[in-house]
Design a protein around this motif. Structure first.
Motif, short mmCIF file in Angstrom:
data_model
loop_
_atom_site.label_atom_id
_atom_site.label_comp_id
_atom_site.label_asym_id
_atom_site.label_seq_id
_atom_site.Cartn_x
_atom_site.Cartn_y
_atom_site.Cartn_z
N ASN A 1 0.64 10.47 -4.31
CA ASN A 1 -0.28 9.70 -3.47
C ASN A 1 -0.01 8.21 -3.58
O ASN A 1 -0.04 7.49 -2.59
N SER A 2 0.24 7.75 -4.79
CA SER A 2 0.55 6.33 -4.98
C SER A 2 1.85 5.95 -4.27
O SER A 2 1.94 4.90 -3.63
N ALA A 3 2.85 6.81 -4.38
CA ALA A 3 4.13 6.54 -3.73
C ALA A 3 3.96 6.52 -2.21
O ALA A 3 4.53 5.65 -1.53
N ALA A 4 3.18 7.43 -1.67
CA ALA A 4 2.95 7.47 -0.23
C ALA A 4 2.24 6.20 0.22
O ALA A 4 2.59 5.60 1.25
N GLY A 5 1.25 5.75 -0.53
CA GLY A 5 0.55 4.52 -0.19
C GLY A 5 1.46 3.31 -0.27
O GLY A 5 1.41 2.42 0.59
N THR A 6 2.31 3.28 -1.29
CA THR A 6 3.25 2.18 -1.43
C THR A 6 4.25 2.15 -0.29
O THR A 6 4.54 1.10 0.29
N LEU A 7 4.78 3.31 0.08
CA LEU A 7 5.73 3.37 1.19
C LEU A 7 5.07 2.96 2.51
O LEU A 7 5.69 2.25 3.32
N ALA A 8 3.84 3.38 2.72
CA ALA A 8 3.13 2.99 3.94
C ALA A 8 2.93 1.48 3.98
O ALA A 8 3.12 0.83 5.01
N GLY A 9 2.57 0.90 2.85
CA GLY A 9 2.40 -0.56 2.77
C GLY A 9 3.70 -1.29 3.00
O GLY A 9 3.73 -2.32 3.69
N MET A 10 4.78 -0.78 2.44
CA MET A 10 6.09 -1.41 2.65
C MET A 10 6.48 -1.34 4.12
O MET A 10 7.03 -2.29 4.67
N GLY A 11 6.19 -0.22 4.76
CA GLY A 11 6.49 -0.07 6.19
C GLY A 11 5.71 -1.07 7.03
O GLY A 11 6.26 -1.70 7.94
N ARG A 12 4.43 -1.23 6.71
CA ARG A 12 3.61 -2.21 7.44
C ARG A 12 4.14 -3.62 7.23
O ARG A 12 4.24 -4.41 8.17
N GLU A 13 4.48 -3.95 6.00
CA GLU A 13 5.00 -5.29 5.72
C GLU A 13 6.32 -5.54 6.43
O GLU A 13 6.56 -6.62 6.95
N ALA A 14 7.19 -4.55 6.44
CA ALA A 14 8.49 -4.69 7.12
C ALA A 14 8.27 -4.89 8.61
O ALA A 14 8.90 -5.75 9.23
N ARG A 15 7.39 -4.11 9.20
CA ARG A 15 7.10 -4.23 10.64
C ARG A 15 6.50 -5.60 10.96
O ARG A 15 6.92 -6.27 11.90
N ASP A 16 5.54 -6.04 10.15
CA ASP A 16 4.91 -7.33 10.38
C ASP A 16 5.91 -8.47 10.19
O ASP A 16 5.92 -9.44 10.95
N GLY A 17 6.77 -8.34 9.18
CA GLY A 17 7.80 -9.36 8.95
C GLY A 17 8.79 -9.43 10.09
O GLY A 17 9.17 -10.53 10.54
N ALA A 18 9.21 -8.29 10.59
CA ALA A 18 10.14 -8.27 11.72
C ALA A 18 9.49 -8.85 12.96
O ALA A 18 10.12 -9.61 13.70
#
Length: 86
Positions: free
Chosen positions: A16-33
């Motif tokens: 669950n923690s890994a899934a939350g971390t990956l989702a957060g990383m995806g959001r940050e990457a999208r927002d950064g792009a």
């Protein structure tokens, strides 16, 4: 009664923690792009559709006038060429 295996519970928590971390990383990457794209495109001048259509119409009219003038010029050149050959 259901017995809970601590190893499975820990694995589920980690997953669950890994899934939350990956989702957060995806959001940050999208927002950064998205932010980098806004910065890259920010310096460009874009025109509205209305402005584009107006300039397109003006170019069409100019092209028509050029065609008319080219025909008149060709007629004048033919007239001059005909009068000099006499």
């Amino acid at each position: 009664m259901q017995s809970e295996n601590p190893i499975i519970a820990d694995f589920v928590k980690i997953a669950n923690s890994a899934a939350g971390t990956l989702a957060g990383m995806g959001r940050e990457a999208r927002d950064g792009a998205r932010e980098r794209m806004k910065e890259a495109l920010g310096g460009l001048d874009f025109v509205s559709r209305e402005e584009f259509d107006a300039v397109k119409d003006m170019a069409g009219l100019a092209r028509e006038k050029v065609d008319v003038l080219e025909a008149r010029l060709a007629a004048l050149e033919a007239k001059i060429a005909g009068s000099t050959s006499d």
